[in-house]
Design an enzyme around this catalytic site. Sequence first.
Site, PDB file in Angstrom:
ATOM      1  N   PRO A  86       0.824  -1.213   0.000  1.00  0.00           N
ATOM      2  CA  PRO A  86       0.000   0.000   0.000  1.00  0.00           C
ATOM      3  C   PRO A  86       0.864   1.273   0.000  1.00  0.00           C
ATOM      4  O   PRO A  86       0.438   2.325  -0.437  1.00  0.00           O
ATOM      5  CB  PRO A  86      -0.798  -0.103   1.316  1.00  0.00           C
ATOM      6  CG  PRO A  86      -0.729  -1.529   1.705  1.00  0.00           C
ATOM      7  CD  PRO A  86       0.555  -2.061   1.183  1.00  0.00           C
ATOM      8  N   GLU A 113       1.987  -7.598   8.384  1.00  0.00           N
ATOM      9  CA  GLU A 113       2.278  -6.156   8.344  1.00  0.00           C
ATOM     10  C   GLU A 113       3.321  -5.839   7.273  1.00  0.00           C
ATOM     11  O   GLU A 113       3.681  -4.684   7.077  1.00  0.00           O
ATOM     12  CB  GLU A 113       2.792  -5.682   9.718  1.00  0.00           C
ATOM     13  CG  GLU A 113       1.792  -5.868  10.839  1.00  0.00           C
ATOM     14  CD  GLU A 113       0.435  -5.282  10.468  1.00  0.00           C
ATOM     15  OE1 GLU A 113      -0.559  -6.021  10.507  1.00  0.00           O
ATOM     16  OE2 GLU A 113       0.389  -4.091  10.098  1.00  0.00           O
ATOM     17  N   ARG A 155      -0.876  -8.666 -20.949  1.00  0.00           N
ATOM     18  CA  ARG A 155      -1.670  -8.361 -22.146  1.00  0.00           C
ATOM     19  C   ARG A 155      -0.940  -7.408 -23.084  1.00  0.00           C
ATOM     20  O   ARG A 155      -1.328  -7.217 -24.229  1.00  0.00           O
ATOM     21  CB  ARG A 155      -3.031  -7.795 -21.787  1.00  0.00           C
ATOM     22  CG  ARG A 155      -3.007  -6.449 -21.115  1.00  0.00           C
ATOM     23  CD  ARG A 155      -4.394  -6.049 -20.664  1.00  0.00           C
ATOM     24  NE  ARG A 155      -5.248  -5.684 -21.777  1.00  0.00           N
ATOM     25  CZ  ARG A 155      -5.201  -4.498 -22.391  1.00  0.00           C
ATOM     26  NH1 ARG A 155      -4.326  -3.594 -22.012  1.00  0.00           N
ATOM     27  NH2 ARG A 155      -6.037  -4.241 -23.384  1.00  0.00           N
ATOM     28  N   ASP A 170      -6.009   1.518 -25.542  1.00  0.00           N
ATOM     29  CA  ASP A 170      -6.373   1.382 -24.124  1.00  0.00           C
ATOM     30  C   ASP A 170      -6.558   2.747 -23.463  1.00  0.00           C
ATOM     31  O   ASP A 170      -5.875   3.702 -23.816  1.00  0.00           O
ATOM     32  CB  ASP A 170      -5.217   0.704 -23.367  1.00  0.00           C
ATOM     33  CG  ASP A 170      -5.246  -0.804 -23.501  1.00  0.00           C
ATOM     34  OD1 ASP A 170      -6.247  -1.329 -23.973  1.00  0.00           O
ATOM     35  OD2 ASP A 170      -4.226  -1.410 -23.145  1.00  0.00           O
TER      36      ASP A 170
HETATM   37  C1  LIG Z   1       7.691  -3.756   1.374  1.00  0.00           C
HETATM   38  O1  LIG Z   1       6.415  -4.266   1.039  1.00  0.00           O
HETATM   39  C2  LIG Z   1       5.778  -5.062   1.940  1.00  0.00           C
HETATM   40  O2  LIG Z   1       6.258  -5.297   3.022  1.00  0.00           O
HETATM   41  C3  LIG Z   1       4.454  -5.598   1.478  1.00  0.00           C
HETATM   42  O3  LIG Z   1       3.704  -6.046   2.602  1.00  0.00           O
HETATM   43  C4  LIG Z   1       2.334  -6.146   2.492  1.00  0.00           C
HETATM   44  C5  LIG Z   1       1.588  -6.253   3.649  1.00  0.00           C
HETATM   45  C6  LIG Z   1       0.195  -6.347   3.561  1.00  0.00           C
HETATM   46  C7  LIG Z   1      -0.433  -6.353   2.337  1.00  0.00           C
HETATM   47  C8  LIG Z   1       0.326  -6.245   1.196  1.00  0.00           C
HETATM   48  C9  LIG Z   1      -0.358  -6.307  -0.131  1.00  0.00           C
HETATM   49  O4  LIG Z   1      -0.376  -5.113  -0.825  1.00  0.00           O
HETATM   50  C10 LIG Z   1      -1.500  -4.298  -0.625  1.00  0.00           C
HETATM   51  O5  LIG Z   1      -2.272  -4.443   0.300  1.00  0.00           O
HETATM   52  C11 LIG Z   1      -1.668  -3.247  -1.638  1.00  0.00           C
HETATM   53  C12 LIG Z   1      -0.889  -3.077  -2.762  1.00  0.00           C
HETATM   54  N1  LIG Z   1      -1.389  -2.002  -3.417  1.00  0.00           N
HETATM   55  N2  LIG Z   1      -2.430  -1.495  -2.725  1.00  0.00           N
HETATM   56  C13 LIG Z   1      -2.616  -2.257  -1.627  1.00  0.00           C
HETATM   57  C14 LIG Z   1       1.721  -6.157   1.249  1.00  0.00           C
END
Ligand SMILES: COC(=O)COc1cccc(COC(=O)c2cn[nH]c2)c1
Length: 244
Positions: A86, A113, A155, A170
């Site tokens: 996120p 997390e 795609r 697109d």
């Molecule tokens: C360094 O990156 C990380 O640690 C990734 O960790 C996580 C933890 C919880 C959820 C996620 C999945 O991604 C999203 O929720 C997300 C992606 N785009 N919008 C929402 C990933």
Amino acid sequence: MRLDIISIFPEYFAPLDVSLIGKARERGTLDVRVHQLRDWTHDVHKTVDDTPYGGGPGMVMKPEVWGEAIDAVIGDGAPRLVVPTPSGRPFTQELAQELAGEPWLLFACGRYEGIDSRVMAEYGDRLRVDEVSIGDYVLAGGEVAVLVMVEAVGRLLPGVLGNAQSAVDDSFAPGSMRNLVEGPVYTKPPVWRGHEVPAVLLSGHHGKVARWRRDEALRRTVRNRPDLAAELDPETLDKHDRKL
Ligand SMILES: COC(=O)COc1cccc(COC(=O)c2cn[nH]c2)c1
């Protein structure tokens, strides 16, 4: 293109066996390999997470397991590492186009997390590492985000879409559709439950059809995506705006 995905839920990627992506795999355009992160644990419980330093809720994914998994998958190669999160940079059609040009992508699916940040740091000087967001909401893990990105990128690969032209038209595509969303589409019958197809589309006048489509794309962009419309050069907006 080679595409590796590391996840504790590899079954999430069964959908990649069907449709466009499935056919691209059969044709060898795409070489997709899904890996179970737990295969690189060494304890009976196959532990991949632990409590966060500094306290707080939830769990963090352990760096050792990810390090062993990524080392095993990449060997001495150098794929582009994409981590859905996120807190990442926005995934856009432009980024999809860029990723479609890569010979090898490795997706790391975080859960809980997140993944211990030292994993991204560890590979940052050897691989191109992109933390990417598919939208401003939180999922339970990266798997669904990877499905979104693999479909958007897949795609665009040559031979994957039946008609290469449709990728050019697109929404958001670079060039004439930049910062524009697509307008309405229609097919037979010409009248359905009293709803008529706009006459211009039946006129056979390609110039008028192209003009109408651009006007409709602009109309929809202004209505649904004022953020994109604001990016349009005033000359384009002005020329069409008089009609909106
Ligand atoms: C360094 O990156 C990380 O640690 C990734 O960790 C996580 C933890 C919880 C959820 C996620 C999945 O991604 C999203 O929720 C997300 C992606 N785009 N919008 C929402 C990933």
